[in-house]
Design an enzyme around this catalytic site. Sequence first.
Site, mmCIF file in Angstrom:
data_model
loop_
_atom_site.group_PDB
_atom_site.id
_atom_site.type_symbol
_atom_site.label_atom_id
_atom_site.label_comp_id
_atom_site.label_asym_id
_atom_site.label_seq_id
_atom_site.Cartn_x
_atom_site.Cartn_y
_atom_site.Cartn_z
ATOM 1 N N ASP A 12 -70.246 51.908 -14.377
ATOM 2 C CA ASP A 12 -69.809 52.526 -15.649
ATOM 3 C C ASP A 12 -68.365 52.166 -15.992
ATOM 4 O OD1 ASP A 12 -72.322 54.003 -15.705
ATOM 5 O OD2 ASP A 12 -71.420 55.302 -14.185
ATOM 6 N N HIS A 40 -75.131 50.094 -20.586
ATOM 7 C CA HIS A 40 -73.839 50.111 -21.256
ATOM 8 C C HIS A 40 -74.033 49.918 -22.751
ATOM 9 C CE1 HIS A 40 -74.412 45.914 -19.718
ATOM 10 N NE2 HIS A 40 -74.267 45.664 -20.998
ATOM 11 N N LYS A 139 -90.523 44.822 -2.291
ATOM 12 C CA LYS A 139 -90.092 43.421 -2.195
ATOM 13 C C LYS A 139 -89.725 43.087 -0.753
ATOM 14 C CE LYS A 139 -86.330 40.345 -3.753
ATOM 15 N NZ LYS A 139 -85.205 40.180 -4.710
#
Length: 421
Positions: A12, A40, A139
């Site tokens: 952020d 964002h 994964k």
Amino acid sequence: MATVVLGSQWGDEGKGKLVDVLCEDIDVCARCAGGNNAGHTIIANGISYDFHILPSGLVNPKCLNLIGTGTVVHVPSFFAELKAIQDKGLDSTDRIFISDRAHLVFDLHQLVDGLEEVELGAKNIGTTRKGIGPTYSTKASRSGIRVHELFDWPVFERKLRLLADGYKKRFGALLGDYSVDKELEQYKVYTETLRPYVVDAVPFMQSAVASKKKILVEGANALMLDIDYGTYPYVTSSNTGIGGVITGLAISPFNIKDVIGVVKAYTTRVGSGPFPTEQLNEQGEHLQSVGREWGVTTGRKRRCGWLDLVLLKYSTAVNHYTSLNITKLDILDGLKELQVAVAYKIGDVELESFPADLGVLAQCEPVYKTFKPWSEPTTGLTEYSQLPQEAKDYIQFIEDFIGVKVDYIGVGPGREHMLRK
């Protein structure tokens, strides 16, 4: 040659605006890791765009954009985000591509993400519940499903059913009314609609480098959320630092020219975990309210505190920044006091570096340097020379302490409010 933009704290920091500014002169913008847990806002031509999985280079009509191999992609969210920016007039035709080796995030993963957080109880990680962690887990356990497998339907169906069966054995009735048949039906459509966006990212990047394209790599999250170097286990599930750039895009480290660390002028974090400089007081409330500190992706309020240069020095040691972008300096306007952490102590003992052990980190007391605040507002300034001297001193101290030059300073939401030092 490539320029890399990375978050240096807990995310952020405002990476998107720098990426937007740099993309004016960029040919290819690439995401290397993470998924739509990132978020964002970019304001371009007076229009506000929210980005999550899409690279910010889409705001430049001449820029190609790649969602790289190290990412994980929730296809419904990809299309929803694409439609949202298209509805605002941003044309993405033939400019956005997805690596065929990226892994797919399913609604099943998102459901499991929430269940795993509930299992952890008071010690939950504070994830976005977007399914990112479970996808990286599958994964790593070699049971994940990659984008290219969507175009081999028998393989895709078999693997998704196996994945669903495994989770049903673990969670049983807690999966509620989840239907693997329903999810398969949804992906039947995506076998055609997703196909035009999918590329082999290795020759894609190889061609960009060979033809001397200007490449910008857009990092997601930040170093302190890195699976290896962050405040584990309160981290994301991918390599958010410079290592993730190289593995996530198959780009040579010798073709990386600049690594820009984006640093908020104070510190914030979302979710659980130790936060040495957190301010649960009037100063923290100022940073939270004036800085509008709530997540683009989740809407959650961010925890706020003073700038932590111990953390930033550690981040620099891992990511090897060649320059820094200080963002949201204007949020410090009007504060009655201004402090920066320059060391950690436990009792009378000063730590030599940022600790790996969160038990140790939780005991740390920051050693602060106090700065004289500035009285003149900085919001909306357009030249570095216009900054109050106290603000310049604050920037200079960061530069000297970290040993990395500050090239950019953000003092507002627009492109024009990014100052060059």
